[in-house]
Scaffold this motif. Structure first.
Motif, PDB file in Angstrom:
ATOM      1  N   ILE A  50       0.869  -1.173   0.000  1.00  0.00           N
ATOM      2  CA  ILE A  50       0.000   0.000   0.000  1.00  0.00           C
ATOM      3  C   ILE A  50       0.905   1.221   0.000  1.00  0.00           C
ATOM      4  O   ILE A  50       1.713   1.409   0.920  1.00  0.00           O
ATOM      5  N   TYR A  51       0.784   2.013  -1.052  1.00  0.00           N
ATOM      6  CA  TYR A  51       1.699   3.138  -1.253  1.00  0.00           C
ATOM      7  C   TYR A  51       0.914   4.449  -1.201  1.00  0.00           C
ATOM      8  O   TYR A  51      -0.108   4.601  -1.882  1.00  0.00           O
ATOM      9  N   GLY A  52       1.362   5.382  -0.381  1.00  0.00           N
ATOM     10  CA  GLY A  52       0.694   6.672  -0.259  1.00  0.00           C
ATOM     11  C   GLY A  52       1.436   7.780  -0.980  1.00  0.00           C
ATOM     12  O   GLY A  52       2.670   7.815  -0.948  1.00  0.00           O
ATOM     13  N   ILE A  53       0.701   8.654  -1.638  1.00  0.00           N
ATOM     14  CA  ILE A  53       1.283   9.850  -2.251  1.00  0.00           C
ATOM     15  C   ILE A  53       0.607  11.051  -1.601  1.00  0.00           C
ATOM     16  O   ILE A  53      -0.605  11.232  -1.716  1.00  0.00           O
ATOM     17  N   VAL A  54       1.399  11.865  -0.902  1.00  0.00           N
ATOM     18  CA  VAL A  54       0.884  12.932  -0.060  1.00  0.00           C
ATOM     19  C   VAL A  54       1.265  14.293  -0.636  1.00  0.00           C
ATOM     20  O   VAL A  54       2.362  14.465  -1.166  1.00  0.00           O
ATOM     21  N   GLY A  55       0.356  15.244  -0.508  1.00  0.00           N
ATOM     22  CA  GLY A  55       0.658  16.607  -0.944  1.00  0.00           C
ATOM     23  C   GLY A  55      -0.548  17.495  -0.764  1.00  0.00           C
ATOM     24  O   GLY A  55      -1.677  17.017  -0.628  1.00  0.00           O
ATOM     25  N   TYR A  56      -0.306  18.795  -0.753  1.00  0.00           N
ATOM     26  CA  TYR A  56      -1.413  19.742  -0.680  1.00  0.00           C
ATOM     27  C   TYR A  56      -2.093  19.853  -2.041  1.00  0.00           C
ATOM     28  O   TYR A  56      -1.593  19.333  -3.052  1.00  0.00           O
ATOM     29  N   SER A  57      -3.219  20.530  -2.078  1.00  0.00           N
ATOM     30  CA  SER A  57      -3.925  20.743  -3.345  1.00  0.00           C
ATOM     31  C   SER A  57      -3.000  21.447  -4.328  1.00  0.00           C
ATOM     32  O   SER A  57      -2.303  22.403  -3.976  1.00  0.00           O
ATOM     33  N   GLY A  58      -2.994  20.955  -5.567  1.00  0.00           N
ATOM     34  CA  GLY A  58      -2.152  21.552  -6.593  1.00  0.00           C
ATOM     35  C   GLY A  58      -0.742  20.998  -6.650  1.00  0.00           C
ATOM     36  O   GLY A  58       0.063  21.432  -7.478  1.00  0.00           O
ATOM     37  N   ALA A  59      -0.441  20.003  -5.788  1.00  0.00           N
ATOM     38  CA  ALA A  59       0.914  19.438  -5.772  1.00  0.00           C
ATOM     39  C   ALA A  59       1.179  18.552  -6.980  1.00  0.00           C
ATOM     40  O   ALA A  59       2.333  18.270  -7.309  1.00  0.00           O
ATOM     41  N   LYS A  83      -0.399  15.422  -7.278  1.00  0.00           N
ATOM     42  CA  LYS A  83      -0.546  14.017  -6.883  1.00  0.00           C
ATOM     43  C   LYS A  83      -1.687  13.311  -7.618  1.00  0.00           C
ATOM     44  O   LYS A  83      -1.524  12.169  -8.057  1.00  0.00           O
ATOM     45  N   SER A  84      -2.834  13.978  -7.771  1.00  0.00           N
ATOM     46  CA  SER A  84      -3.947  13.348  -8.489  1.00  0.00           C
ATOM     47  C   SER A  84      -3.636  13.192  -9.969  1.00  0.00           C
ATOM     48  O   SER A  84      -4.010  12.192 -10.594  1.00  0.00           O
ATOM     49  N   THR A  85      -2.944  14.165 -10.530  1.00  0.00           N
ATOM     50  CA  THR A  85      -2.533  14.055 -11.933  1.00  0.00           C
ATOM     51  C   THR A  85      -1.600  12.866 -12.117  1.00  0.00           C
ATOM     52  O   THR A  85      -1.732  12.094 -13.067  1.00  0.00           O
ATOM     53  N   LEU A  86      -0.667  12.706 -11.178  1.00  0.00           N
ATOM     54  CA  LEU A  86       0.260  11.577 -11.249  1.00  0.00           C
ATOM     55  C   LEU A  86      -0.500  10.255 -11.158  1.00  0.00           C
ATOM     56  O   LEU A  86      -0.216   9.317 -11.914  1.00  0.00           O
ATOM     57  N   LEU A  87      -1.473  10.193 -10.260  1.00  0.00           N
ATOM     58  CA  LEU A  87      -2.250   8.961 -10.121  1.00  0.00           C
ATOM     59  C   LEU A  87      -2.973   8.623 -11.416  1.00  0.00           C
ATOM     60  O   LEU A  87      -2.997   7.465 -11.850  1.00  0.00           O
ATOM     61  N   ARG A  88      -3.555   9.635 -12.052  1.00  0.00           N
ATOM     62  CA  ARG A  88      -4.312   9.406 -13.277  1.00  0.00           C
ATOM     63  C   ARG A  88      -3.398   9.062 -14.450  1.00  0.00           C
ATOM     64  O   ARG A  88      -3.859   8.511 -15.450  1.00  0.00           O
ATOM     65  N   CYS A  89      -2.118   9.344 -14.307  1.00  0.00           N
ATOM     66  CA  CYS A  89      -1.160   8.912 -15.327  1.00  0.00           C
ATOM     67  C   CYS A  89      -0.918   7.401 -15.253  1.00  0.00           C
ATOM     68  O   CYS A  89      -0.537   6.779 -16.252  1.00  0.00           O
ATOM     69  N   ILE A  90      -1.145   6.812 -14.069  1.00  0.00           N
ATOM     70  CA  ILE A  90      -0.876   5.388 -13.903  1.00  0.00           C
ATOM     71  C   ILE A  90      -1.811   4.545 -14.763  1.00  0.00           C
ATOM     72  O   ILE A  90      -1.407   3.514 -15.312  1.00  0.00           O
ATOM     73  N   ASN A  91      -3.086   4.978 -14.891  1.00  0.00           N
ATOM     74  CA  ASN A  91      -4.008   4.221 -15.759  1.00  0.00           C
ATOM     75  C   ASN A  91      -4.306   4.973 -17.057  1.00  0.00           C
ATOM     76  O   ASN A  91      -5.249   4.664 -17.770  1.00  0.00           O
ATOM     77  N   ILE A  92      -3.490   5.979 -17.341  1.00  0.00           N
ATOM     78  CA  ILE A  92      -3.555   6.768 -18.585  1.00  0.00           C
ATOM     79  C   ILE A  92      -4.902   7.490 -18.742  1.00  0.00           C
ATOM     80  O   ILE A  92      -5.336   7.758 -19.872  1.00  0.00           O
ATOM     81  N   LEU A  93      -5.570   7.781 -17.639  1.00  0.00           N
ATOM     82  CA  LEU A  93      -6.685   8.722 -17.727  1.00  0.00           C
ATOM     83  C   LEU A  93      -6.132  10.099 -18.090  1.00  0.00           C
ATOM     84  O   LEU A  93      -6.805  10.903 -18.727  1.00  0.00           O
ATOM     85  N   VAL A 143      -1.746   7.859   5.870  1.00  0.00           N
ATOM     86  CA  VAL A 143      -0.455   7.195   5.676  1.00  0.00           C
ATOM     87  C   VAL A 143      -0.073   6.413   6.927  1.00  0.00           C
ATOM     88  O   VAL A 143       0.363   5.255   6.852  1.00  0.00           O
ATOM     89  N   LYS A 144      -0.240   7.044   8.083  1.00  0.00           N
ATOM     90  CA  LYS A 144       0.108   6.401   9.353  1.00  0.00           C
ATOM     91  C   LYS A 144      -0.665   5.104   9.552  1.00  0.00           C
ATOM     92  O   LYS A 144      -0.141   4.124  10.066  1.00  0.00           O
ATOM     93  N   VAL A 180       6.145  12.238  -0.779  1.00  0.00           N
ATOM     94  CA  VAL A 180       5.588  13.574  -0.539  1.00  0.00           C
ATOM     95  C   VAL A 180       5.829  14.417  -1.786  1.00  0.00           C
ATOM     96  O   VAL A 180       6.964  14.499  -2.282  1.00  0.00           O
ATOM     97  N   MET A 181       4.753  15.030  -2.306  1.00  0.00           N
ATOM     98  CA  MET A 181       4.849  15.824  -3.529  1.00  0.00           C
ATOM     99  C   MET A 181       4.655  17.308  -3.274  1.00  0.00           C
ATOM    100  O   MET A 181       3.881  17.709  -2.401  1.00  0.00           O
ATOM    101  N   GLN A 182       5.360  18.106  -4.062  1.00  0.00           N
ATOM    102  CA  GLN A 182       5.225  19.564  -4.027  1.00  0.00           C
ATOM    103  C   GLN A 182       5.584  20.111  -5.409  1.00  0.00           C
ATOM    104  O   GLN A 182       6.610  19.731  -5.978  1.00  0.00           O
ATOM    105  N   ASP A 183       4.720  20.957  -5.936  1.00  0.00           N
ATOM    106  CA  ASP A 183       4.969  21.591  -7.241  1.00  0.00           C
ATOM    107  C   ASP A 183       5.304  20.574  -8.323  1.00  0.00           C
ATOM    108  O   ASP A 183       6.206  20.779  -9.146  1.00  0.00           O
ATOM    109  N   GLY A 184       4.580  19.462  -8.327  1.00  0.00           N
ATOM    110  CA  GLY A 184       4.749  18.465  -9.372  1.00  0.00           C
ATOM    111  C   GLY A 184       5.915  17.519  -9.193  1.00  0.00           C
ATOM    112  O   GLY A 184       6.117  16.617 -10.006  1.00  0.00           O
TER     113      GLY A 184
END
Length: 337
Positions: free
Chosen positions: A33-42, A44-54, A204-205, A213-217
């Motif tokens: 189980i892998y967590g990707i953490v970041g504030y809005s605009g970091a 992270k959601s874009t990166l996740l959607r790249c995994i299934n090519i959405l 995550v805990k 942890v993501m910041q600014d892409g």
């Protein structure tokens, strides 16, 4: 199971060029189980959607179970996506369909026959604890129940990977805990690799083996969740950790202390041992615990305590030296050791 190599996602407009994901590379092991953490605009959601090519990356490689998805298109890409389930913050259930039909929809789209669909849907509803809700509609469900339906639907085609995009952000703390327990159960019983996007370190805990942890892409820090909590290196990571482990003492309390203040970190089984008690018995000092807590990171204890040590300075020094030989980290906050 998942390897991202130099993933970049760029959005071009007439007036500007926006980088959503900036050359990110990471590897997620099978069954973790892998967590990707970041504030809005970091990003992270874009990166996740790249995994299934959405979201199709501008450049880089997305390798899932040995296959570079960016080399696929059309039918082959659709088939590959069937091995990747996804759940969202907003549930995305069809309000006019029953719980049963919402889950069955994914199976119908995959061409599964009616009899097999029925058995599979009932099996999934039982797994997520909604066997008695099959004939109800989304409007009749709580937020947690809706998310359980979404999870059942995402599991319909026996995926190898489950992507969770802020799946608990719209839920209250108690419901969040139950959904995280369900995800942990799915991971352990079905062996599904889970990737969780979140801005909450509590998530995550609770269940993540490793995290980034993501910041600014960009990924600014990554590693085992326990090590990230125990020894965060980047200021952003420390900021996130403080939302779960905040040990700042009131200024007035610090000013009133006459002894030496030390911050202690105990890892693993040591967090449950009587190290401080042993130190006080063996040295001519007194001690006051001012702040302390044992947290469990993926069920492994991590203890952090702040205490005042009072006594003659040579004895205080010996006491601190004793602690340094017994615990992972000793930091003198106030006073001279």
């Amino acid at each position: 199971m998942i390897t991202l190599e130099n993933i970049e996602k760029v959005y071009e407009t007439k007036s500007q060029r926006v980088i959503g994901v900036d050359k990110v590379s990471l590897t997620i092991q099978k069954g973790e189980i892998y967590g990707i953490v970041g504030y809005s605009g970091a990003g992270k959601s874009t990166l996740l959607r790249c995994i299934n090519i959405l979201e199709r990356p501008t450049s880089g490689k997305v390798i899932v179970d040995g296959v570079d998805l960016l080399q696929l298109s059309g039918k082959k890409l659709r088939e590959a996506r069937q091995s990747i389930g996804m759940i969202f913050q907003g549930f995305y259930l069809v309000s006019s369909k029953t719980v049963f039909d919402n889950v069955a929809f994914a199976l119908k789209a995959a061409g599964v026959d009616r009899a097999e669909r029925k058995d599979r849907v009932l099996e999934l509803l039982s797994l997520v604890g909604l066997a008695d809700k099959a004939n109800q509609y989304p409007a009749q469900l709580s937020g947690g129940q809706k998310q359980r339906v979404s999870i059942a639907r995402a599991l319909a085609n026996n995926p190898k990977v489950l992507l969770c995009d802020e799946a608990t952000s719209a839920l209250d703390p108690s419901t969040t805990k139950s959904i995280l327990s369900l995800l942990k159960k799915i991971n352990e019983e079905l062996g599904i690799t889970i990737v969780i996007i979140t801005h909450e370190m509590e998530v995550v805990k609770e269940i993540c083996d490793r995290c980034a942890v993501m910041q600014d892409g960009k990924i600014v820090e990554q590693g085992a969740s326990y090590e990230i909590f125990a020894n965060p290196m980047e200021s952003l990571t420390k900021e996130f950790i403080k939302t779960v482990l905040d040990f700042q003492l009131p200024a007035k309390l610090v000013q009133n202390c006459t002894g030496t203040l030390v911050k202690l970190q105990f890892r693993g089984n040591l967090a449950e041992e009587a190290v401080v008690s042993d130190m006080l018995q063996q040295h001519s000092v007194k001690g006051n615990i001012l702040h302390g807590k044992v947290e469990y990171i993926r069920e492994k204890p991590l203890g952090i305590f702040i205490m005042e040590i009072i006594g003659e300075q040579p004895e205080v020094n010996k006491a601190i030296n004793y602690l340094e030989n017994r615990v992972q980290q000793v930091e003198v906050i106030q006073g001279v050791s």
